[in-house]
Design a protein around this motif. Structure first.
Motif: not given
Lengths: 110, 113
Positions: A25-40
């Motif tokens: 990422y190229s911006v200053g962040i307060s948090a980073l999130h990882w998410l999962q999207q299922h095929p459905g």
């Protein structure tokens, strides 16, 4: 250039392999999130990180604030891990709204 | 189960019509976010409400509007529907207004014919 870049865009692996998905990422962040999207279509929040490392089951997420980089690792991958994995950051610059990566489509073959 | 509920799950309607999508946040969460995901596209942020007040606006069309009620549930109204509005609409909730982990609902799949 997108503010959040993920790699690879697509990843196909055999069951049991160790998987790494990267997010820069190229911006200053307060948090980073990882998410999962299922095929459905359903979306599940996996991790929220502001420093260091988090582990949940076979999933590990790390972040290096200085390098503006995060990785999501999956150990002992399984076909049920097949999904799109999305990195998103919240930033003061965006009034704390999430800036989304394009996602990594992961397919684990049995 | 994230604790966020959305209704209906599926909606099929014709161009020019108006629909309302409903979202109930997790118990205790004050923020509600609406996102649109068109086919094979990423999530687009539409709007956020915090404790009944609009907190942030994203790429929301003028034909779309939303509100959050005193019981904290939210509705997204889509009017004068076009074929291009066909998408998955997600609602998410969080405890606070900034940088908090968001919990996503199962989504409403809207098909405009």
């Amino acid at each position: 250039k997108n503010e959040v870049e993920q790699s690879p865009q697509n990843l196909t692996a055999q069951e049991g392999e160790f998987i790494t998905i990267n997010c820069s990422y190229s911006v200053g962040i307060s948090a980073l999130h990882w998410l999962q999207q299922h095929p459905g279509g359903g979306i599940v929040s996996l991790f929220m990180l502001s420093s260091g490392k988090k582990k949940h089951g076979r999933l590990i997420a790390t972040i290096n604030i200085q390098e503006k980089h995060s990785s999501l690792h999956i150990t002992a991958s399984h076909p049920r891990d097949s999904a799109v994995y999305i990195c998103a950051v919240s930033s003061m610059d965006s009034n704390y709204q999430l800036i989304w990566g394009a996602g990594t489509k992961l397919i684990i073959k049995p | 189960d994230s604790g966020v509920t959305q209704t209906p799950k599926h909606l099929i309607t014709a161009t020019g019509q108006r629909v309302t999508l409903r979202c109930s946040p997790r118990s205790g969460d004050l923020s509600v976010y609406w996102y649109q995901q068109s086919l094979d596209q990423g999530l687009q942020f539409l709007i956020q409400y915090y404790n009944g007040e609009e907190r942030a606006k994203g790429n929301i069309l003028e034909r779309f509007s939303a509100q959050q009620f005193p019981d904290l549930h939210s509705e997204l109204n889509l009017s004068s529907l076009e074929l291009g509005d066909s998408a998955l609409y997600f609602c998410a909730s969080s405890e606070g207004g900034r940088s908090y982990e968001q919990y996503f609902g199962p989504g409403t799949r809207l098909t405009v014919t």
